[in-house]
Design a protein around this motif. Sequence first.
Motif, PDB file in Angstrom:
ATOM      1  N   TYR A  48       0.824  -1.217   0.000  1.00  0.00           N
ATOM      2  CA  TYR A  48       0.000   0.000   0.000  1.00  0.00           C
ATOM      3  C   TYR A  48       0.856   1.264   0.000  1.00  0.00           C
ATOM      4  N   GLU A  49       2.018   1.185   0.601  1.00  0.00           N
ATOM      5  CA  GLU A  49       2.938   2.318   0.590  1.00  0.00           C
ATOM      6  C   GLU A  49       3.334   2.668  -0.852  1.00  0.00           C
ATOM      7  N   ARG A  50       3.635   1.640  -1.645  1.00  0.00           N
ATOM      8  CA  ARG A  50       4.004   1.868  -3.040  1.00  0.00           C
ATOM      9  C   ARG A  50       2.794   2.321  -3.863  1.00  0.00           C
ATOM     10  N   LEU A  51       1.649   1.756  -3.597  1.00  0.00           N
ATOM     11  CA  LEU A  51       0.428   2.164  -4.313  1.00  0.00           C
ATOM     12  C   LEU A  51       0.132   3.640  -4.066  1.00  0.00           C
ATOM     13  N   GLN A  52       0.278   4.065  -2.818  1.00  0.00           N
ATOM     14  CA  GLN A  52       0.016   5.463  -2.473  1.00  0.00           C
ATOM     15  C   GLN A  52       1.017   6.381  -3.161  1.00  0.00           C
ATOM     16  N   ALA A  53       2.281   5.985  -3.192  1.00  0.00           N
ATOM     17  CA  ALA A  53       3.309   6.803  -3.835  1.00  0.00           C
ATOM     18  C   ALA A  53       3.029   6.973  -5.328  1.00  0.00           C
ATOM     19  N   LEU A  54       2.438   5.939  -5.938  1.00  0.00           N
ATOM     20  CA  LEU A  54       2.132   5.974  -7.369  1.00  0.00           C
ATOM     21  C   LEU A  54       0.722   6.489  -7.662  1.00  0.00           C
ATOM     22  N   LYS A  55       0.006   6.863  -6.607  1.00  0.00           N
ATOM     23  CA  LYS A  55      -1.369   7.371  -6.739  1.00  0.00           C
ATOM     24  C   LYS A  55      -2.282   6.349  -7.419  1.00  0.00           C
ATOM     25  N   LEU A  56      -2.102   5.087  -7.034  1.00  0.00           N
ATOM     26  CA  LEU A  56      -2.922   4.008  -7.571  1.00  0.00           C
ATOM     27  C   LEU A  56      -3.961   3.597  -6.537  1.00  0.00           C
ATOM     28  N   ARG A  57      -5.197   3.546  -6.963  1.00  0.00           N
ATOM     29  CA  ARG A  57      -6.297   3.187  -6.060  1.00  0.00           C
ATOM     30  C   ARG A  57      -6.632   1.707  -6.227  1.00  0.00           C
ATOM     31  N   VAL A  58      -6.843   1.014  -5.109  1.00  0.00           N
ATOM     32  CA  VAL A  58      -7.205  -0.400  -5.145  1.00  0.00           C
ATOM     33  C   VAL A  58      -8.720  -0.531  -5.297  1.00  0.00           C
ATOM     34  N   ASN A  59      -9.151  -1.211  -6.355  1.00  0.00           N
ATOM     35  CA  ASN A  59     -10.575  -1.411  -6.589  1.00  0.00           C
ATOM     36  C   ASN A  59     -11.104  -2.690  -5.945  1.00  0.00           C
ATOM     37  N   MET A  60     -10.186  -3.607  -5.634  1.00  0.00           N
ATOM     38  CA  MET A  60     -10.552  -4.850  -4.958  1.00  0.00           C
ATOM     39  C   MET A  60      -9.299  -5.411  -4.310  1.00  0.00           C
ATOM     40  N   LEU A  61      -9.461  -5.989  -3.127  1.00  0.00           N
ATOM     41  CA  LEU A  61      -8.344  -6.565  -2.376  1.00  0.00           C
ATOM     42  C   LEU A  61      -8.750  -7.934  -1.859  1.00  0.00           C
ATOM     43  N   GLN A  62      -7.833  -8.898  -1.994  1.00  0.00           N
ATOM     44  CA  GLN A  62      -8.085 -10.217  -1.409  1.00  0.00           C
ATOM     45  C   GLN A  62      -6.782 -10.770  -0.856  1.00  0.00           C
ATOM     46  N   LEU A  63      -6.845 -11.302   0.349  1.00  0.00           N
ATOM     47  CA  LEU A  63      -5.676 -11.868   1.018  1.00  0.00           C
ATOM     48  C   LEU A  63      -5.804 -13.374   1.129  1.00  0.00           C
ATOM     49  N   SER A  64      -4.687 -14.064   0.956  1.00  0.00           N
ATOM     50  CA  SER A  64      -4.617 -15.487   1.296  1.00  0.00           C
ATOM     51  C   SER A  64      -3.472 -15.646   2.293  1.00  0.00           C
ATOM     52  N   ALA A  65      -3.173 -16.861   2.669  1.00  0.00           N
ATOM     53  CA  ALA A  65      -2.107 -17.079   3.650  1.00  0.00           C
ATOM     54  C   ALA A  65      -0.759 -16.583   3.142  1.00  0.00           C
ATOM     55  N   ILE A  66      -0.533 -16.687   1.826  1.00  0.00           N
ATOM     56  CA  ILE A  66       0.800 -16.363   1.314  1.00  0.00           C
ATOM     57  C   ILE A  66       0.790 -15.311   0.203  1.00  0.00           C
ATOM     58  N   SER A  67      -0.357 -14.714  -0.073  1.00  0.00           N
ATOM     59  CA  SER A  67      -0.362 -13.732  -1.165  1.00  0.00           C
ATOM     60  C   SER A  67      -1.353 -12.595  -0.913  1.00  0.00           C
ATOM     61  N   ILE A  68      -1.070 -11.469  -1.574  1.00  0.00           N
ATOM     62  CA  ILE A  68      -1.959 -10.307  -1.595  1.00  0.00           C
ATOM     63  C   ILE A  68      -2.360 -10.092  -3.047  1.00  0.00           C
ATOM     64  N   SER A  69      -3.658 -10.051  -3.329  1.00  0.00           N
ATOM     65  CA  SER A  69      -4.138  -9.806  -4.684  1.00  0.00           C
ATOM     66  C   SER A  69      -4.900  -8.492  -4.706  1.00  0.00           C
ATOM     67  N   ILE A  70      -4.549  -7.651  -5.664  1.00  0.00           N
ATOM     68  CA  ILE A  70      -5.234  -6.364  -5.799  1.00  0.00           C
ATOM     69  C   ILE A  70      -5.687  -6.173  -7.236  1.00  0.00           C
ATOM     70  N   VAL A  71      -6.723  -5.364  -7.404  1.00  0.00           N
ATOM     71  CA  VAL A  71      -7.204  -4.993  -8.733  1.00  0.00           C
ATOM     72  C   VAL A  71      -7.088  -3.478  -8.843  1.00  0.00           C
ATOM     73  N   ILE A  72      -6.418  -3.010  -9.910  1.00  0.00           N
ATOM     74  CA  ILE A  72      -6.190  -1.579 -10.107  1.00  0.00           C
ATOM     75  C   ILE A  72      -6.558  -1.193 -11.536  1.00  0.00           C
ATOM     76  N   ASP A  73      -6.779   0.117 -11.755  1.00  0.00           N
ATOM     77  CA  ASP A  73      -7.002   0.627 -13.104  1.00  0.00           C
ATOM     78  C   ASP A  73      -5.696   0.606 -13.883  1.00  0.00           C
ATOM     79  N   ALA A  74      -5.785   0.355 -15.191  1.00  0.00           N
ATOM     80  CA  ALA A  74      -4.615   0.459 -16.055  1.00  0.00           C
ATOM     81  C   ALA A  74      -4.245   1.930 -16.208  1.00  0.00           C
TER      82      ALA A  74
END
Length: 422
Positions: free
Chosen positions: A333-359
């Motif tokens: 999220y620190e990198r997303l904020q620096a790049l001004k990228l908004r997360v449209n969907m977030l999902q966590l698993s035990a070993i991964s973070i999945s996000i959906v962003i605009d192109a």
Amino acid sequence: MAKTLVYKFGGASVKDSIAVKNLTEILRNRLRKDMVIVVSAMGKTTNALESILSRKLAKEDFSQNSSTLKAFHLEICEGLFSAGHPIFAQVQNLFLQLENKLELDLSRENYDEFYDSIVGFGELVSSRIVAEYLCSQDLLVVWKDAREVVKTNSDFRFAKIDWEETKKSCSSQWKPLLGNFPILTQGFIGSDPKGKPTTLGREGSDFTAAILATSLGASSVTIWKDVPGVLNADPKIFSDTRKFDELGYREAAEMTYFGASVIHPKTIKPLANVDIPLFVKSFLDPEAPGTKIHGAAIPHEVPTIVLKKEQILVSFKVTDFTFIEELHIHRVYERLQALKLRVNMLQLSAISISIVIDAQLFKLDQLLEKLKSEFEIRYNEGLELLTILHPAQEGISAYLEGYEVLLEQASRNTFQAVRRKI
């Protein structure tokens, strides 16, 4: 003094000379002093300017694109004014300014600031043409540059409003004028503390209307669209849509948060904070009631469908066999904020973070570059994010037929799926 009214007209309502004449008829019996009219760029002008920027960045010739865009605006003028009207020289001059700015150096490093210095020309040209035409029809308005009063930080392309300075500027510069004349201005643009042009994010003209309404203590905002009001789905994509006669601020904000395109997502909050009602009406049927968004609306349970295209699914997987912890989420999220990228969907698993962003141009490459040393990263482009609010469970499958679903999640009131056509 009567309270100010704010009207906002989007690109479709000024897309050609016929549309500008229709806007004029809407205002003919509605125009009054204490009114601010916010206009967007004409038609797909912002897209055309972005295309010019892309060609310049790729060191390709963009002169034909620029000439085509100028010819488009001059053709609209020919449909509105007699030969020799001063507007033709004004439009030529604005495009000369644009061409001079395009001669400056552009790189990935200064892209956002350069972008903001260019794309606002669409609104500047559009507002000049509309103001001149209204005056030619004895509907006297005063053209004002929104950058004089909409004050922001220097977060180019996604500038944040300096509310205190904006309210101060509106009060000192525009309020005295509104006691005698209506003002016509631009959406989408502002200026930073150094006077450099900024923009508020794509489709940000709605937000401009809310900013000015809040800063001027307006009685209402009306957004004029090519739809009869706020619908439960985009009629260009889905059939059997239903119009909401009224919506609460919270419901409207939720719809815009997930990507409903009828209103810019930042529009609702400032209006809700001071209880200014927002009307969404059709410029094709101006006498129809449209939709009223206000604080006293009765909640509804109508399924609402929102589809966002050009989405990217990015998955960050830890590489050392540990589980996902808060630290990992914070780094992403620190990198997303620096790049001004908004997360449209977030999902966590035990070993991964999945996000959906605009192109967005460059942004995915920059995100991967910053995080590749910490995660194993995979991504898919060209996807769609489907969101259904208040879903009827038996109806969800119909929206997934013919699609591969890469990710989905559901809560009590929301269903989301990342999909691509099979």
